[in-house]
Design a protein around this motif. Structure first.
Motif, PDB file in Angstrom:
ATOM      1  N   GLU A 163       0.833  -1.192   0.000  1.00 48.96           N
ATOM      2  CA  GLU A 163       0.000   0.000   0.000  1.00 48.96           C
ATOM      3  C   GLU A 163       0.873   1.250   0.000  1.00 48.96           C
ATOM      4  O   GLU A 163       1.841   1.333   0.767  1.00 48.96           O
ATOM      5  N   LEU A 164       0.519   2.210  -0.820  1.00 40.17           N
ATOM      6  CA  LEU A 164       1.305   3.443  -0.912  1.00 40.17           C
ATOM      7  C   LEU A 164       1.351   4.179   0.426  1.00 40.17           C
ATOM      8  O   LEU A 164       2.379   4.747   0.801  1.00 40.17           O
ATOM      9  N   ALA A 165       0.245   4.159   1.163  1.00 43.52           N
ATOM     10  CA  ALA A 165       0.180   4.896   2.436  1.00 43.52           C
ATOM     11  C   ALA A 165       1.278   4.471   3.414  1.00 43.52           C
ATOM     12  O   ALA A 165       1.772   5.287   4.195  1.00 43.52           O
ATOM     13  N   VAL A 166       1.704   3.210   3.333  1.00 36.25           N
ATOM     14  CA  VAL A 166       2.758   2.730   4.233  1.00 36.25           C
ATOM     15  C   VAL A 166       4.064   3.474   3.942  1.00 36.25           C
ATOM     16  O   VAL A 166       4.759   3.940   4.851  1.00 36.25           O
ATOM     17  N   TYR A 167       4.365   3.625   2.652  1.00 33.91           N
ATOM     18  CA  TYR A 167       5.589   4.343   2.264  1.00 33.91           C
ATOM     19  C   TYR A 167       5.465   5.831   2.574  1.00 33.91           C
ATOM     20  O   TYR A 167       6.429   6.481   2.941  1.00 33.91           O
ATOM     21  N   MET A 168       4.243   6.356   2.423  1.00 38.46           N
ATOM     22  CA  MET A 168       4.009   7.767   2.742  1.00 38.46           C
ATOM     23  C   MET A 168       4.222   8.027   4.231  1.00 38.46           C
ATOM     24  O   MET A 168       4.740   9.059   4.619  1.00 38.46           O
ATOM     25  N   SER A 169       3.825   7.066   5.061  1.00 39.75           N
ATOM     26  CA  SER A 169       4.007   7.295   6.502  1.00 39.75           C
ATOM     27  C   SER A 169       5.493   7.240   6.876  1.00 39.75           C
ATOM     28  O   SER A 169       5.927   7.950   7.770  1.00 39.75           O
ATOM     29  N   HIS A 170       6.279   6.445   6.157  1.00 43.83           N
ATOM     30  CA  HIS A 170       7.737   6.488   6.354  1.00 43.83           C
ATOM     31  C   HIS A 170       8.247   7.873   5.989  1.00 43.83           C
ATOM     32  O   HIS A 170       9.034   8.471   6.708  1.00 43.83           O
ATOM     33  N   ALA A 171       7.786   8.363   4.835  1.00 43.12           N
ATOM     34  CA  ALA A 171       8.221   9.683   4.359  1.00 43.12           C
ATOM     35  C   ALA A 171       7.817  10.758   5.373  1.00 43.12           C
ATOM     36  O   ALA A 171       8.591  11.670   5.662  1.00 43.12           O
ATOM     37  N   GLN A 172       6.612  10.619   5.915  1.00 38.28           N
ATOM     38  CA  GLN A 172       6.145  11.614   6.883  1.00 38.28           C
ATOM     39  C   GLN A 172       7.051  11.627   8.117  1.00 38.28           C
ATOM     40  O   GLN A 172       7.457  12.685   8.596  1.00 38.28           O
ATOM     41  N   ARG A 173       7.393  10.443   8.619  1.00 34.86           N
ATOM     42  CA  ARG A 173       8.222  10.380   9.832  1.00 34.86           C
ATOM     43  C   ARG A 173       9.596  10.976   9.566  1.00 34.86           C
ATOM     44  O   ARG A 173      10.109  11.767  10.358  1.00 34.86           O
ATOM     45  N   HIS A 174      10.171  10.645   8.416  1.00 31.30           N
ATOM     46  CA  HIS A 174      11.501  11.176   8.115  1.00 31.30           C
ATOM     47  C   HIS A 174      11.443  12.675   7.836  1.00 31.30           C
ATOM     48  O   HIS A 174      12.356  13.410   8.204  1.00 31.30           O
TER      49      HIS A 174
END
Ligand code: HEC
Length: 161
Positions: free
Chosen positions: A41-52
């Motif tokens: 799911e794209l949202a999983v990668y987006m949440s990584h991006a958000q944290r970083h």
């Protein structure tokens, strides 16, 4: 067993198998898929991006150059993965959009950090987040708005010492 019955049974099972294979291995409609064919799911990668991106903001505020540079690299890697894994998502050209909208905001960040110019890095950081949000608007996710951090919610020190 009678050969005719056997042949008939074999033919039937062949038809059934072809039908099953067709219904279970139907090609994924990538353009409208919520997830990649691998089930991601794209949202999983987006949440990584958000944290970083969040930690990058805190690192810039703390004028912590090596830590800030680390998060710029992490963000770059996450978006490289996104661009590889999600050429399209829900009908949007995710890879092309992020290359066009987000990638151009990165060099100003890297350059100002390399120069230890945190005032310029802070401005570049705001522009980087604006690029995230502009893409959310472009992909009809305008309700996802990322902002610069106002406090440290992490069990992590951003101080240089
Ligand atoms: C290609 C355009 C695009 C770019 C660039 C982009 N996003 Fe997203 N973002 C999306 C899409 C599409 C979704 C919805 C994903 C889904 O439905 O699974 C999303 C969802 C999110 C979410 C919601 C998921 C969650 O865990 O809450 C967050 C947060 C997010 N993005 C943060 C960011 C950050 C931070 C950046 C910039 C560093 C960024 N995005 C850049 C397209 C983009």
């Amino acid at each position: 067993m009678n050969t005719r019955i056997l042949t008939g049974a074999l033919a039937l099972s062949l038809v059934a198998n072809v039908w099953l294979a067709a219904s279970f291995h139907r090609p994924v409609d990538v353009a409208h898929a919520e997830i990649t064919p691998a089930g991601e799911e794209l949202a999983v990668y987006m949440s990584h991006a958000q944290r970083h991106a969040h930690k990058l903001g805190l690192s810039i505020q703390a004028k912590n150059k090596p830590l800030a540079e680390f998060y710029v690299t992490e963000l770059g890697e996450t978006f490289e993965l996104i661009q590889r894994k999600f050429p399209q998502y829900e009908g949007f050209q995710i890879a092309a959009l992020s290359k066009a909208m987000l990638d151009p905001a990165k060099p100003a960040l890297s350059k100002s950090l390399a120069a230890g110019d945190f005032a310029t890095a802070a401005v570049a950081y705001d522009k980087y987040l604006a690029a995230c949000n502009n893409c959310h608007v472009a992909v009809k996710h305008e309700f996802v708005k990322v902002i610069a951090p106002t406090g440290n919610p992490f069990n992590q020190s951003f101080a240089t010492k």
